[in-house]
Design a protein around this motif. Structure first.
Motif, mmCIF file in Angstrom:
data_model
loop_
_atom_site.group_PDB
_atom_site.id
_atom_site.type_symbol
_atom_site.label_atom_id
_atom_site.label_comp_id
_atom_site.label_asym_id
_atom_site.label_seq_id
_atom_site.Cartn_x
_atom_site.Cartn_y
_atom_site.Cartn_z
ATOM 1 N N GLY A 39 39.131 -21.256 16.415
ATOM 2 C CA GLY A 39 38.201 -20.613 15.500
ATOM 3 C C GLY A 39 38.065 -19.141 15.845
ATOM 4 O O GLY A 39 37.934 -18.777 17.018
ATOM 5 N N LEU A 40 38.128 -18.294 14.824
ATOM 6 C CA LEU A 40 37.985 -16.846 14.992
ATOM 7 C C LEU A 40 36.685 -16.433 14.319
ATOM 8 O O LEU A 40 36.578 -16.509 13.088
ATOM 9 N N ALA A 41 35.687 -16.057 15.100
ATOM 10 C CA ALA A 41 34.404 -15.583 14.550
ATOM 11 C C ALA A 41 33.787 -16.592 13.586
ATOM 12 O O ALA A 41 33.273 -16.238 12.535
ATOM 13 N N GLY A 42 33.861 -17.871 13.947
ATOM 14 C CA GLY A 42 33.369 -18.913 13.049
ATOM 15 C C GLY A 42 31.899 -19.239 13.247
ATOM 16 O O GLY A 42 31.356 -19.076 14.335
ATOM 17 N N PRO A 43 31.239 -19.710 12.178
ATOM 18 C CA PRO A 43 29.867 -20.213 12.276
ATOM 19 C C PRO A 43 29.886 -21.714 12.614
ATOM 20 O O PRO A 43 30.417 -22.503 11.842
ATOM 21 N N TYR A 44 29.339 -22.077 13.759
ATOM 22 C CA TYR A 44 29.385 -23.472 14.198
ATOM 23 C C TYR A 44 27.995 -24.078 14.359
ATOM 24 O O TYR A 44 27.865 -25.287 14.469
ATOM 25 N N GLU A 45 26.972 -23.213 14.401
ATOM 26 C CA GLU A 45 25.594 -23.685 14.554
ATOM 27 C C GLU A 45 24.726 -22.656 13.848
ATOM 28 O O GLU A 45 24.406 -21.634 14.428
ATOM 29 N N PHE A 46 24.401 -22.918 12.571
ATOM 30 C CA PHE A 46 23.699 -21.877 11.805
ATOM 31 C C PHE A 46 22.501 -22.432 11.046
ATOM 32 O O PHE A 46 22.204 -22.050 9.933
ATOM 33 N N LEU A 47 21.814 -23.394 11.667
ATOM 34 C CA LEU A 47 20.545 -23.888 11.124
ATOM 35 C C LEU A 47 19.400 -23.117 11.776
ATOM 36 O O LEU A 47 19.490 -22.795 12.950
ATOM 37 N N PRO A 48 18.295 -22.861 11.086
ATOM 38 C CA PRO A 48 18.122 -23.064 9.649
ATOM 39 C C PRO A 48 18.905 -22.001 8.872
ATOM 40 O O PRO A 48 19.131 -20.906 9.364
ATOM 41 N N PHE A 49 19.345 -22.348 7.650
ATOM 42 C CA PHE A 49 20.128 -21.420 6.838
ATOM 43 C C PHE A 49 19.287 -20.190 6.508
ATOM 44 O O PHE A 49 18.171 -20.309 6.023
ATOM 45 N N ASP A 50 19.846 -19.021 6.788
ATOM 46 C CA ASP A 50 19.071 -17.797 6.531
ATOM 47 C C ASP A 50 19.820 -16.780 5.681
ATOM 48 O O ASP A 50 19.335 -15.689 5.449
ATOM 49 N N VAL A 51 21.028 -17.151 5.222
ATOM 50 C CA VAL A 51 21.740 -16.249 4.305
ATOM 51 C C VAL A 51 22.158 -17.035 3.070
ATOM 52 O O VAL A 51 22.345 -18.251 3.117
ATOM 53 N N ALA A 52 22.297 -16.314 1.960
ATOM 54 C CA ALA A 52 22.584 -16.950 0.670
ATOM 55 C C ALA A 52 23.846 -17.813 0.730
ATOM 56 O O ALA A 52 23.872 -18.917 0.185
ATOM 57 N N ALA A 53 24.885 -17.328 1.403
ATOM 58 C CA ALA A 53 26.157 -18.065 1.414
ATOM 59 C C ALA A 53 25.975 -19.472 1.976
ATOM 60 O O ALA A 53 26.478 -20.447 1.395
#
Length: 250
Positions: free
Chosen positions: A143-157
């Protein structure tokens, strides 16, 4: 030299369920090379294989047969459809790899940004490759600069891609870290403000804690875009990301 040996091979019936294949001239049935499936980023709502041919070419030049798939995007689809597409594309690439001088028994997946999320999800959450009919196909993942733990969601995407999932934890690669996963390699820039390097640090630590194989490489001063931009000869002097990730897969 490296060339595009196949364009828009289908792995499903949707116009975005297609992939291109790049291979070095030396790849052949007599001398098959390991296979990589590369997933580009774009927040699960944008991106095209036609824009990332250069990244696939850079990887192929390191001695791999490389597929770069398109996958269905938000808002037409939501979680888990793009992950299912990633798994289906990977399984299909294994079926055709030999035609292009690839060895499907030595197959790895990798991705940048949202593509890194896809690569880790199909590697760590067994359900996706099982559903694609190829449960033990993936032998290594990066993984290159990947999101693996991004709860709670804080961006629209991430809200748009995952907000309606019945089980939010099941959208996170970190949830599926396990001792018996294929070896993983995680690269991240310390100056990444889009996806903080903490994501890679956490997944690496959790994997090793559980007894799995993980390697973490932090690149001082590199931004989110740099992690894949450094595949290009123009920016290769900035950091050895391409050499590091290729070395891992070899």
């Amino acid at each position: 030299g490296v060339r595009r040996v196949a364009r828009s091979l289908a792995y499903g019936s949707h116009p975005r369920q297609v992939f291109d294949v790049f291979a070095p001239a030396v790849a052949s049935a007599e001398r098959p090379l390991p296979v990589l499936v590369f997933f580009y980023g774009g927040g699960w709502d944008s991106g095209s294989k036609d824009v990332y041919g250069w990244a696939a070419q850079a990887l192929a030049a390191q001695g791999f047969v490389v597929a770069v798939p398109d996958y269905r995007l938000v808002p037409e689809v939501h979680h888990p459809v793009f992950i299912e597409d990633a798994a289906a594309a990977t399984a299909r690439m294994a079926e055709v790899a030999a035609t292009y001088g690839g060895d499907p028994r030595r197959l790895g997946v990798l991705g940048h940004s949202a593509g890194g999320h896809l690569a880790m999800m199909i590697t760590l959450d067994r359900r996706y490759m099982q559903a694609a009919g190829a449960p033990d196909l993936i032998k290594a993942a990066a993984g290159l600069a990947g999101p693996y733990e991004f709860l709670p969601f804080d961006v629209a995407a991430s809200v748009n891609a995952f907000g309606r999932a019945p089980d939010l934890l099941a959208t996170q690669p970190l949830t599926f870290a396990r001792a018996d996963a294929p070896p993983i390699w995680l690269g991240h820039g310390t100056a990444d403000v889009t996806v903080h390097d903490e994501d890679s640090i956490l997944l690496d630590a959790r994997t090793r804690e559980l007894g799995g194989r993980s390697e973490l490489k932090l690149y001082p001063g590199l931004t989110h875009e740099d992690l894949v931009a450094t595949f290009s000869p123009l920016f290769r002097k900035k950091a050895p990301v391409l050499a590091d990730v290729s070395g891992f897969f070899r």
